[in-house]
Design an enzyme around this catalytic site. Structure first.
Site, PDB file in Angstrom:
ATOM      1  N   CYS A   1      86.112  84.660  98.758  1.00  0.00           N
ATOM      2  CA  CYS A   1      85.450  85.230  99.940  1.00  0.00           C
ATOM      3  C   CYS A   1      84.538  86.402  99.618  1.00  0.00           C
ATOM      4  CB  CYS A   1      86.492  85.649 100.967  1.00  0.00           C
ATOM      5  SG  CYS A   1      87.471  84.271 101.607  1.00  0.00           S
TER       6      CYS A   1
ATOM      7  N   HIS B   1      83.044  90.308 106.001  1.00  0.00           N
ATOM      8  CA  HIS B   1      83.464  88.915 105.826  1.00  0.00           C
ATOM      9  C   HIS B   1      84.167  88.417 107.078  1.00  0.00           C
ATOM     10  CE1 HIS B   1      85.307  85.284 104.571  1.00  0.00           C
ATOM     11  NE2 HIS B   1      86.510  85.810 104.428  1.00  0.00           N
TER      12      HIS B   1
ATOM     13  N   ASN C   1      85.466  80.398 109.333  1.00  0.00           N
ATOM     14  CA  ASN C   1      85.500  81.121 108.067  1.00  0.00           C
ATOM     15  C   ASN C   1      85.056  80.194 106.937  1.00  0.00           C
ATOM     16  OD1 ASN C   1      86.133  82.434 105.690  1.00  0.00           O
ATOM     17  ND2 ASN C   1      88.215  82.980 106.277  1.00  0.00           N
TER      18      ASN C   1
END
Length: 324
Positions: free
Chosen positions: A111, A251, A281
């Site tokens: 990520c 994020h 996501n």
């Protein structure tokens, strides 16, 4: 010499997967996913779509946005956890489809991969006086284990890209940076099989090839602390206060995580740039996807300052303060 983000691009597939579909499949009550995650819908790759396809679409849009001659690109960085193959890397194929013959590199930073790639791109631009195409892309729907609700409701497929270009003004580009890791959380989330520690074999099950979240709560706590901590350090190194930042792109892991990071930093909610509700996501792709969508709505302009912060599997984390 400094740098700037001269172009933005993104790609999301056509297939929309609603919460209602997943809640039915997973036996969850209506509204459960949105209440827990902030996600309303997400996109999944269609049949025949590959990671290279995603990256090329986003990369081409960013190059067109920058209006740059392909010969000016000196490096292509591809941040992904879902390459087309374990070997060879995907970035040379992406560059080929974009008509580029420059250096390329796949970066497996989970990520936080885009933040790490952007840090490298800024340094390359300053030392080599060449532009860099940074792409983050993932097809996570093909790594979902629908027995693991915690991850199945969150992850999605998307790509985002930026062109990092050298400029003569030294006060532009990365002003502050912090990159950290915490290997004590190494196995909180991951894919068990496929690496050299557990190679594919006759005993490999489908479940072993899918994502597993062993400690979602622990990952949440550590990721929030890392994202906020890195952001504070990056701001300090830039000699800036949070109120001097025009946009914050955290994020997009889930809404609660973003809200906690923002509250810790004292971010004005109107400065948050996000995409979690409509697109879920997509790991490293969430920050450049959010920036590109924002740029479409209202062009990001020279002199504006952006704070980006991310954390993910490994645990790896990082934050960048960048002046456009």
């Amino acid at each position: 010499m400094g740098t700037t983000l001269s172009g933005f691009g993104h790609y999301v597939p056509d297939m929309v997967v609603t919460n209602a579909e997943l809640e039915t499949r997973l036996g969850l009550s209506a509204g459960w996913i949105e209440r827990r995650t902030g996600v309303i819908a997400r996109r999944y790759a269609g049949d025949g779509e590959t990671l290279c396809h995603f990256a090329v679409k986003a990369g081409r849009m960013a190059l067109q946005s920058a209006g740059i001659d392909p010969a000016e690109i000196g490096l292509v960085l591809l941040a992904t956890s879902t390459p087309d193959h374990l070997l060879p890397p995907t970035s040379p194929l992406v560059a080929h489809h974009l008509g580029l013959a420059c250096g390329t590199l796949d970066m497996a930073g989970a990520c936080s991969g885009f933040v790490y790639a952007l840090a490298l791109a800024d340094s390359f631009c300053r030392t080599q006086n060449k532009s860099v195409l940074v792409i983050a892309a993932n097809i996570l729907s093909r790594r979902l284990n629908f027995e693991d609700r915690a991850s199945a409701v969150l992850f999605a497929d998307a790509a985002g890209a930026v062109v990092v270009t050298p400029v003569d003004e030294p006060h532009r580009g990365v002003l502050g940076l912090d990159l950290v890791s915490d290997g004590s959380a190494y196995d909180f989330i991951g894919i068990p099989a496929g690496g050299s520690a557990a190679p594919f074999g006759e005993g490999t099950t489908i479940t072993d090839t899918r994502m597993a979240m062993r400690d979602g709560k622990g990952l949440f706590i550590k990721a929030v602390a890392a994202m906020a901590g890195c952001a504070q350090t990056a701001l300090s190194r830039a000699n800036l206060q949070i109120n001097a930042v025009d946009y914050v792109a955290a994020h997009q892991a889930n809404t609660r995580m973003v809200e906690l990071v923002a509250a810790t930093l004292g971010v004005d909610p109107c400065k948050l740039v996000g995409s979690i509700s409509a697109y879920g996501n997509s790991s490293a792709a969430t920050i450049p996807l959010s920036l590109s969508m924002k740029h479409q709505q209202r062009q990001l302009t020279s002199g504006e300052t952006v704070l980006m912060t991310a954390a993910g599997a490994g645990l790896s984390a990082g934050a960048i303060v960048m002046r456009l």
